[in-house]
Design a protein around this motif. Structure first.
Motif, PDB file in Angstrom:
ATOM      1  N   GLU A 168      -0.306   3.107   8.044  1.00  0.00           N
ATOM      2  CA  GLU A 168      -1.045   2.151   7.208  1.00  0.00           C
ATOM      3  C   GLU A 168      -0.300   1.807   5.920  1.00  0.00           C
ATOM      4  N   TYR A 169       0.859   2.447   5.669  1.00  0.00           N
ATOM      5  CA  TYR A 169       1.450   2.373   4.336  1.00  0.00           C
ATOM      6  C   TYR A 169       2.841   1.737   4.313  1.00  0.00           C
ATOM      7  N   ASP A 170       3.113   1.028   3.183  1.00  0.00           N
ATOM      8  CA  ASP A 170       4.430   0.446   2.931  1.00  0.00           C
ATOM      9  C   ASP A 170       5.330   1.411   2.166  1.00  0.00           C
ATOM     10  N   LEU A 201       1.089   5.596  -0.230  1.00  0.00           N
ATOM     11  CA  LEU A 201       0.453   6.904  -0.093  1.00  0.00           C
ATOM     12  C   LEU A 201       1.190   7.918  -0.952  1.00  0.00           C
ATOM     13  N   LYS A 237       0.848  -1.199   0.000  1.00  0.00           N
ATOM     14  CA  LYS A 237       0.000   0.000   0.000  1.00  0.00           C
ATOM     15  C   LYS A 237       0.878   1.241   0.000  1.00  0.00           C
ATOM     16  N   ARG A 267      -1.289   1.503  -9.651  1.00  0.00           N
ATOM     17  CA  ARG A 267      -2.493   0.667  -9.791  1.00  0.00           C
ATOM     18  C   ARG A 267      -2.261  -0.455 -10.806  1.00  0.00           C
ATOM     19  N   ILE A 283      -0.547  -2.431  -7.027  1.00  0.00           N
ATOM     20  CA  ILE A 283      -0.301  -1.819  -5.718  1.00  0.00           C
ATOM     21  C   ILE A 283      -1.509  -0.983  -5.312  1.00  0.00           C
ATOM     22  N   ASP A 284      -1.904  -1.096  -4.066  1.00  0.00           N
ATOM     23  CA  ASP A 284      -3.006  -0.322  -3.500  1.00  0.00           C
ATOM     24  C   ASP A 284      -2.486   1.089  -3.208  1.00  0.00           C
ATOM     25  N   VAL A 285      -3.038   2.103  -3.864  1.00  0.00           N
ATOM     26  CA  VAL A 285      -2.502   3.465  -3.735  1.00  0.00           C
ATOM     27  C   VAL A 285      -3.594   4.438  -3.314  1.00  0.00           C
ATOM     28  N   ASP A 286      -3.255   5.311  -2.370  1.00  0.00           N
ATOM     29  CA  ASP A 286      -4.120   6.422  -1.972  1.00  0.00           C
ATOM     30  C   ASP A 286      -3.478   7.720  -2.451  1.00  0.00           C
TER      31      ASP A 286
END
Length: 531
Positions: free
Chosen positions: A45-47, A6, A4, A20, A24-27
């Motif tokens: 919350e992020y890697d 950010l 994940k 994406r 990879i889960d991206v905010d």
């Protein structure tokens, strides 16, 4: 679970989409970097964290970033990241030094044109309704000698563009070979010769202890009268006060600065002097460059989080994706060797020597060093990784040295780690077999062939009968299953060792029972991340 990331500063949607597309889960929260309190609330919350310059990665933020593995800066400068704190926490810091090479080189060429023809002053005069044609007498670039200090990536592009303008190019760069200079079509010279010959001087080096103030007052005095100085690299490379004085005296004919010793530069001795062009650190400020660095940082971070490839890291050796595939088993071996040494040591470590032989000596030794040191230091601090281990070792005063040599034995390559304390030296060697599995091949100078398992038992003893029986009987009695059993001895009736790969943790009462037999000098349980 997918990594994940950010994005807390303004990156393009195209760059965000790269994350994406790679799974990879991206905010994407481009304004979050400006709100340090809100950022601190969510960073755990992020890697990965992708930034530009607005986000400040401080020690207090890193303390809350318990999952964070990598910070990627879209751009060159990382002054907004505390790299020492990141290293201690095991967080890789990456930048993108190549995304703005052309843009920065073009800016230097533009600045050279501007100062040669006094374009800003002529433009201001004309806008003011004046027609001072005779006032702005410039010089041609054709046939002039350009002195390039630093002929690396950006400097090399400047050299190429200058040759296209029919300039003579001389370059000072200690790392530039004669062969490379010949291919570039430039003349490699020492700094003093460059200073004496150049009509224009442009700088393209990082700011280090070696380059700081490289154009000092003393060196500027060696230049020819009328020289024009361009700095689009880093503030602090040039004595700005000396340039200002020499402009006033007429020794320097003009100057063009995009970077300054103190930024933002609200005041500077160069401001408002005739034939001085100043811009507010615009070297990377083109839409193409900003897009390039955003795309590059997204690719680099994705590669690391998904494959372990490390590119353009500032606090860890780079490992390409290709190297990561080949070196993966060797990095695992280096970690196991270090872990063995670390688990066997109960006293302060003074020095570590790592010997690389044959195939191992041709690999990325910096990365292998980091893996070895990490293996050793994990016995002291379990949270240590390849990034933080060298920092911790340095803080503890541990001297690390390496030796590499051509193939010297039966194995195509191997690694041997020797650790020194006040009381003893301890060594272990290992290799990687064709199946890609690391093996221990030597302990205390005794040859063995031991597969590495998650749970192992190491014993030392005098070479006498009954050792195998005692080990097998005692472990079997307590339900400890032996997956692999390796023996080695220095010579008959002398020192011997046993290394057992077992299916689980050996209970303390079993260890004590073995010790109480009086047959063993050492009985040590070992654990390895052998997955």
């Amino acid at each position: 679970m997918a990594p994940k990331v950010l994005v807390s500063d303004k990156l393009s949607e195209t760059a965000v989409q790269i994350f994406r597309d790679r799974g990879i889960d991206v905010d994407f929260m481009p304004e979050l970097g400006k709100d340090k309190d809100k950022l601190a609330e969510v960073i755990g919350e992020y890697d990965g964290l992708a930034i530009r310059s607005a986000t400040k990665v401080t020690p207090s933020l890193l303390e809350k970033a318990t999952r964070l593995k990598v910070v990627g800066r879209a751009g060159i400068g990382t002054d907004n990241v505390d790299k020492e704190a990141a290293s201690k926490q095991g967080v890789i810091v990456m930048n993108t030094p190549f995304g703005n090479m052309i843009t920065t080189a073009e800016h230097a060429i533009a600045m050279m044109f501007a100062v040669a023809r006094q374009l800003p002053e002529a433009s201001a005069s004309t806008h003011a309704g004046k027609w001072e044609k005779s006032k702005f007498m410039g010089v041609e670039l054709t046939g002039k000698t350009l002195g390039v200090i630093g002929a690396g990536n950006i400097g090399g592009i400047v050299c190429d563009r200058a040759r296209g303008l029919r300039m003579k190019v001389v370059a000072y760069d200690p790392f530039l070979s004669e062969e490379k200079a010949a291919k570039m079509g430039v003349e490699k010279v020492e700094l003093d010769e460059l200073l004496g010959r150049a009509d224009f001087i442009t700088l393209h080096v990082p700011l280090t202890d070696q380059t700081r103030n490289i154009l000092s007052r003393e060196n500027l005095a060696k230049t020819k009268k009328g020289v024009r100085v361009i700095n689009c690299a880093r503030g602090g490379l040039v004595d700005e006060e000396a340039v200002a004085e020499m402009l006033k005296s007429g020794h320097i004919g003009g100057a063009a600065f995009d970077v300054f010793a103190e930024e933002p530069a609200k005041e500077n001795p160069l401001f408002n002097l005739p034939n001085v062009v100043c811009t507010p650190h615009l070297g990377a400020s083109t839409s193409e460059a900003q897009e390039n660095v955003a795309l590059q940082v997204a690719e680099q971070m994705s590669n690391y989080l998904l494959t372990g490839a490390v590119e353009n890291a500032l606090n860890m050796p780079s490992v390409t994706a290709e190297e990561a595939k080949v070196m993966g088993p060797w990095i695992k071996l280096a970690d196991h060797l270090g872990s063995f040494i670390g688990q066997m040591t109960d006293e302060p470590i003074k020095a570590i020597n790592i010997l690389y032989d044959g195939e191992a000596a041709t690999m990325n030794l910096d990365a292998l060093n980091c893996a070895t040191i990490a293996g050793i230091m994990k016995s002291i601090s379990p949270e240590v990784n390849m990034v933080s281990a060298p920092v911790i070792a340095r803080e503890r005063g541990i001297k690390v040295s390496t030796t590499n040599q051509e193939q010297s034995g039966a194995f195509e390559g191997y690694i041997k780690v020797t650790m020194v304390t006040d009381k003893r030296e301890r060594s272990i060697g290992g290799t990687v077999f064709s199946d890609g599995k690391p093996r221990f091949i030597q302990i205390k100078g005794i040859n063995i062939d031991a597969e590495v398992g998650s749970h192992m038992l190491y014993t030392t003893n005098k070479d006498v009968p009954g050792i195998i029986g005692t080990l097998g009987t005692t472990l079997g009695k307590h339900g400890v299953n032996i997956a692999n059993f390796t023996l080695g001895r220095s010579s008959s009736k002398k020192d011997a060792i046993a290394l057992l790969y077992v299916d689980g943790v050996v209970p303390a009462n079993v260890l004590n029972e073995l010790k109480e037999t009086g047959l063993f000098q050492q009985v040590r349980p070992l654990q390895f991340d052998a997955a």
